[in-house]
Scaffold this motif. Structure first.
Motif, mmCIF file in Angstrom:
data_model
loop_
_atom_site.group_PDB
_atom_site.id
_atom_site.type_symbol
_atom_site.label_atom_id
_atom_site.label_comp_id
_atom_site.label_asym_id
_atom_site.label_seq_id
_atom_site.Cartn_x
_atom_site.Cartn_y
_atom_site.Cartn_z
ATOM 1 N N GLN A 36 44.889 49.599 29.382
ATOM 2 C CA GLN A 36 44.310 48.260 29.325
ATOM 3 C C GLN A 36 45.313 47.212 29.821
ATOM 4 O O GLN A 36 44.950 46.315 30.587
ATOM 5 C CB GLN A 36 43.869 47.927 27.901
ATOM 6 C CG GLN A 36 43.251 46.557 27.775
ATOM 7 C CD GLN A 36 42.829 46.238 26.359
ATOM 8 O OE1 GLN A 36 43.137 46.944 25.410
ATOM 9 N NE2 GLN A 36 42.106 45.137 26.209
ATOM 10 N N TYR A 37 46.556 47.351 29.422
ATOM 11 C CA TYR A 37 47.606 46.418 29.846
ATOM 12 C C TYR A 37 47.708 46.376 31.371
ATOM 13 O O TYR A 37 47.652 45.308 31.986
ATOM 14 C CB TYR A 37 48.940 46.824 29.220
ATOM 15 C CG TYR A 37 50.101 45.961 29.654
ATOM 16 C CD1 TYR A 37 50.377 44.753 29.018
ATOM 17 C CD2 TYR A 37 50.934 46.354 30.703
ATOM 18 C CE1 TYR A 37 51.443 43.955 29.417
ATOM 19 C CE2 TYR A 37 51.996 45.564 31.099
ATOM 20 C CZ TYR A 37 52.252 44.369 30.457
ATOM 21 O OH TYR A 37 53.297 43.591 30.850
ATOM 22 N N ASN A 39 45.563 47.572 33.654
ATOM 23 C CA ASN A 39 44.301 47.213 34.300
ATOM 24 C C ASN A 39 44.021 45.718 34.233
ATOM 25 O O ASN A 39 43.270 45.196 35.057
ATOM 26 C CB ASN A 39 43.151 48.033 33.723
ATOM 27 C CG ASN A 39 43.206 49.465 34.201
ATOM 28 O OD1 ASN A 39 43.573 49.740 35.344
ATOM 29 N ND2 ASN A 39 42.878 50.395 33.329
ATOM 30 N N ASN A 40 44.633 45.018 33.286
ATOM 31 C CA ASN A 40 44.477 43.573 33.203
ATOM 32 C C ASN A 40 45.396 42.821 34.158
ATOM 33 O O ASN A 40 45.205 41.629 34.388
ATOM 34 C CB ASN A 40 44.715 43.074 31.770
ATOM 35 C CG ASN A 40 43.556 43.410 30.862
ATOM 36 O OD1 ASN A 40 42.430 43.594 31.313
ATOM 37 N ND2 ASN A 40 43.817 43.499 29.580
#
Length: 181
Positions: A36-37, A39-40
């Motif tokens: 998530q980190y 991909n953000n």
């Protein structure tokens, strides 16, 4: 995202095991946070300092534009430029006016610059280690273990990259230290 970055070069002693780590439930949660980190992050700009084992140093600017693109622009007098264009990594020596080309797929950068970072597909999680306030994950591409690995160290709170080590078994490792402004 704008980050400050320091880079050092160290020799890597010993070889890493090639078996994937057995993932615990906590490991799986941490992997989801890491995915998530990354991909953000769509764009990133940072300053870096690179220290070589012989004590010499260089500095410059780092740019990441996901997916696929990365650029290290060295300040004068260092004549180097390193670019990932989505397909290959190009090392350009401005003084000699010579480029060298390496397929992006032959580097550990490929899975970090991918359109969607997915650490359970095509990637071997070698190790997840935790120290107070720190999570460290070591990754390799499946089938390309001899190309090296990447070890990423995160602060736990707030969750952010603190160190990024590209490990090349033949040439040592490149450590990137970054922190938020």
């Amino acid at each position: 995202i704008t980050l400050k970055t320091a880079v050092t070069i160290d020799n890597v002693a010993g070889a890493m095991a090639q078996a994937a780590a057995q993932l615990t439930d906590q490991d799986k949660q941490d992997i989801a946070r890491i995915e998530q980190y990354f991909n953000n992050i769509k764009t990133l700009q940072a300053r870096f300092i690179q220290l070589s084992p012989n004590g010499r140093f260089a500095q410059g600017n780092l740019y990441i534009n996901r997916p696929g693109k990365l650029r290290f622009e060295y300040d004068e007098p260092v004549p180097y430029l390193l670019i990932a264009d989505g397909n290959q990594v190009i090392f350009y020596d401005k003084k000699l006016n010579t480029p060298s080309y390496i397929p992006l797929s032959a580097t550990p950068l490929e899975f970090l610059l991918a359109p969607q970072v997915k650490l359970t597909n095509g990637v071997i999680v070698q190790e997840i280690a935790r120290d107070p306030g720190v999570i460290r994950v070591t990754l390799q591409q499946k089938g390309k273990e001899s190309d090296g690995a990447v070890q990423i160290t995160f602060s736990d709170r707030p969750f952010a990259v603190k160190k990024w080590t590209l490990i090349e078994f033949s040439n040592g490792s490149l450590n990137l230290y970054w922190w938020m402004n």
